[in-house]
Motif scaffolding. Sequence first.
Motif, mmCIF file in Angstrom:
data_model
loop_
_atom_site.group_PDB
_atom_site.id
_atom_site.type_symbol
_atom_site.label_atom_id
_atom_site.label_comp_id
_atom_site.label_asym_id
_atom_site.label_seq_id
_atom_site.Cartn_x
_atom_site.Cartn_y
_atom_site.Cartn_z
ATOM 1 N N ALA A 100 0.894 -0.991 0.031
ATOM 2 C CA ALA A 100 0.457 0.003 -0.486
ATOM 3 C C ALA A 100 0.997 1.209 -0.039
ATOM 4 C CB ALA A 100 -0.871 -0.204 0.973
ATOM 5 N N PRO A 101 1.046 2.252 -0.693
ATOM 6 C CA PRO A 101 0.745 3.370 -0.603
ATOM 7 C C PRO A 101 0.832 4.377 0.592
ATOM 8 C CG PRO A 101 -0.898 3.774 -1.811
ATOM 9 C CD PRO A 101 -0.901 2.524 -1.729
ATOM 10 N N LEU A 102 1.935 4.987 1.363
ATOM 11 C CA LEU A 102 1.850 5.830 2.439
ATOM 12 C C LEU A 102 2.018 7.240 1.574
ATOM 13 C CD1 LEU A 102 1.101 6.512 5.484
ATOM 14 C CD2 LEU A 102 3.229 5.621 5.946
ATOM 15 N N LEU A 114 5.100 -0.994 2.767
ATOM 16 C CA LEU A 114 4.237 0.487 2.361
ATOM 17 C C LEU A 114 5.366 0.458 1.602
ATOM 18 C CD1 LEU A 114 3.618 1.571 5.847
ATOM 19 C CD2 LEU A 114 2.030 0.162 4.277
ATOM 20 N N ALA A 115 5.059 1.671 0.332
ATOM 21 C CA ALA A 115 5.794 2.118 -0.590
ATOM 22 C C ALA A 115 5.489 3.950 -0.070
ATOM 23 C CB ALA A 115 4.802 2.608 -1.682
ATOM 24 N N LEU A 116 6.315 4.263 0.415
ATOM 25 C CA LEU A 116 6.125 5.715 0.660
ATOM 26 C C LEU A 116 6.567 6.753 -0.398
ATOM 27 C CD1 LEU A 116 8.825 6.897 3.808
ATOM 28 C CD2 LEU A 116 8.779 8.743 1.825
ATOM 29 N N GLU A 117 5.360 7.949 0.260
ATOM 30 C CA GLU A 117 5.568 8.494 -1.310
ATOM 31 C C GLU A 117 5.091 10.741 0.308
ATOM 32 O OE1 GLU A 117 4.747 7.699 -4.536
ATOM 33 O OE2 GLU A 117 4.026 5.744 -3.808
ATOM 34 N N ASN A 128 -0.328 -7.366 16.602
ATOM 35 C CA ASN A 128 0.857 -8.931 16.115
ATOM 36 C C ASN A 128 1.295 -8.062 14.561
ATOM 37 O OD1 ASN A 128 0.238 -11.306 16.884
ATOM 38 N ND2 ASN A 128 -1.605 -11.425 16.080
ATOM 39 N N GLY A 129 0.819 -6.709 14.108
ATOM 40 C CA GLY A 129 0.730 -6.047 12.937
ATOM 41 C C GLY A 129 2.372 -5.208 13.056
ATOM 42 N N ALA A 130 3.503 -5.174 11.638
ATOM 43 C CA ALA A 130 4.121 -4.272 12.156
ATOM 44 C C ALA A 130 4.673 -4.237 10.644
ATOM 45 C CB ALA A 130 5.474 -5.987 12.027
ATOM 46 N N ILE A 131 5.496 -3.646 9.854
ATOM 47 C CA ILE A 131 5.168 -3.324 8.395
ATOM 48 C C ILE A 131 6.940 -3.662 8.413
ATOM 49 C CG2 ILE A 131 6.244 -1.147 6.337
ATOM 50 C CD1 ILE A 131 3.107 -1.682 7.631
ATOM 51 N N ARG A 132 7.329 -4.647 7.673
ATOM 52 C CA ARG A 132 8.769 -5.599 7.657
ATOM 53 C C ARG A 132 9.403 -4.836 6.387
ATOM 54 N NH1 ARG A 132 5.698 -11.076 8.564
ATOM 55 N NH2 ARG A 132 5.222 -11.206 10.260
ATOM 56 N N ARG A 133 8.966 -4.095 5.528
ATOM 57 C CA ARG A 133 9.325 -2.946 4.440
ATOM 58 C C ARG A 133 8.912 -2.128 3.971
ATOM 59 N NH1 ARG A 133 12.578 -6.034 -0.584
ATOM 60 N NH2 ARG A 133 12.798 -4.442 -2.364
ATOM 61 N N VAL A 134 9.873 -1.026 3.975
ATOM 62 C CA VAL A 134 9.182 -0.308 3.265
ATOM 63 C C VAL A 134 10.133 1.201 2.491
ATOM 64 C CG1 VAL A 134 9.289 2.901 4.415
ATOM 65 C CG2 VAL A 134 9.227 1.409 5.661
ATOM 66 N N ASN A 135 9.238 0.448 0.971
ATOM 67 C CA ASN A 135 10.459 1.558 -0.763
ATOM 68 C C ASN A 135 9.928 2.459 -0.692
ATOM 69 O OD1 ASN A 135 9.904 -1.696 -0.574
ATOM 70 N ND2 ASN A 135 8.358 -1.371 -2.044
ATOM 71 N N VAL A 136 10.609 3.522 -0.823
ATOM 72 C CA VAL A 136 10.961 4.683 -0.758
ATOM 73 C C VAL A 136 10.562 5.339 -1.660
ATOM 74 C CG1 VAL A 136 11.769 7.259 -0.006
ATOM 75 C CG2 VAL A 136 11.740 4.693 1.472
#
Length: 472
Positions: A88-90, A137-140, A167-175
């Motif tokens: 998902a984008p953020l 996530l894809a950071l925008e 139980n949630g965690a963002i394990r990869r942040v694409n930028v």
Amino acid sequence: MYNIRSTKAEEFISHDEILETLEYAKENADNRMLIKSIIDKARKGNGLNHREASVLLECGMDDLNNEIYSLAEEIKERFYGNRIVMFAPLYLSNYCVNGCVYCPYHLKNRHIARKKLTQEEIRNEVIALQDMGHKRLALETGEDPINSPIEYVLESIKTIYDVKHKNGAIRRVNVNIAATTVENYRKLAEAGIGTYILFQETYHKESYEILHPTGPKHHYSYHTEAMDRAMEGGIDDVGLGVLFGLERYKYDFTGLLMHAEHLEEVYGVGPHTLSVPRIRHADDIDADSFTNGIDDDIFAKIVACIRIAVPYTGMIISTRESQACREKVLKLGVSQISGGSKTSVGGYVLPELAEDKSEQFDVSDKRTLDEIVRWLMEMGHIPSFCTACYREGRTGDRFMMLLKSGQIINCCHPNSLITLKEYLMDYAKEETRILGEKLIEKEIHRITNEKVRLRAEDNLREISQGKRDFRF
């Protein structure tokens, strides 16, 4: 002069070479013998160069086009199987100093609601995304050295990784941020980003400068050479893309492949992903005013030819596209899709009011993540929330080596089932969970390596007992 090894934009993306390629492709559009030979070459799974791929894109013979589509499906299955990675984008901020004529963030747009998230608001957005089930996530953010300096981006990445909710965690942040310096790319690498993504928009320099009349993005060479600086800064997973509809699609198709070839030749590793967005309506932007738009059939042909030309590269399609369009291209080459996306700043926590519009583009596929997960499984795909390769250091040439050798399936297939199981246990609706359990039971037996299969079965049992975060 065309020079694939040059780090100068106008040499590794040569305007003359693209024009010659397009003319060559046009001249050979009905050359059955040549097209058959290119298809036969591509069948080996080693890819094609930009000139060969352009011939396939230009091909107008129905029977050979059917071969092209069938081959794209075959290659997609060979390299990526039936797994579809979810993200998902953020959007952090829509302040921007550029004048891009296709984007509502442009500086002269005085009626868009300008927003920038605080770190507390970012935490709340991340919790909302985690509560959907997202892990990637894809950071925008818009380009603004005052409102969105690199320090803000780095702080935001740390915040995102630090949020652990239930139980949630963002394990990869694409930028996905604007072209920057080697020093800043080094900082992003040290912050632990996944893929650095930057869309070229168009490779046609004259059109590029017209479409970006003001602001730092106006500088074609600096923007186009960004991936070379990113590689120098230690980021070995990069993502390319063009915005189809801005320029002639055949021109940008060729330029995109030339850029991929350049990275492979110079750094030994091509792009981790290629994105294929099409221009869409947005606040202050009328997509119909752009005369280079493409229909769904041409779009599908582009996806198929990209998959054949660069079989090792992940391909991304966003919620810009409708459910019907996404369904059509999934089997032709797409390996990553977004789900439950919001393209407004702060849109996951607070629904956006009509008078407070801040979306970057209109979303076509408005289904929830759970609806998309269920839809994928109904078509026989495995929705994957896997981030293991990034976390295990399988990036850049290490990832590509495993992918090209076919060994990656021993990691990706079990990881997709493990992360799907997590989603089913923690977030899925009952109908989705039942369907997913049946899919996992079926797919676990497709793991041919007995040692891997037995370990995956153990992991799945432990997830049922409440444990999380297993990976191969």
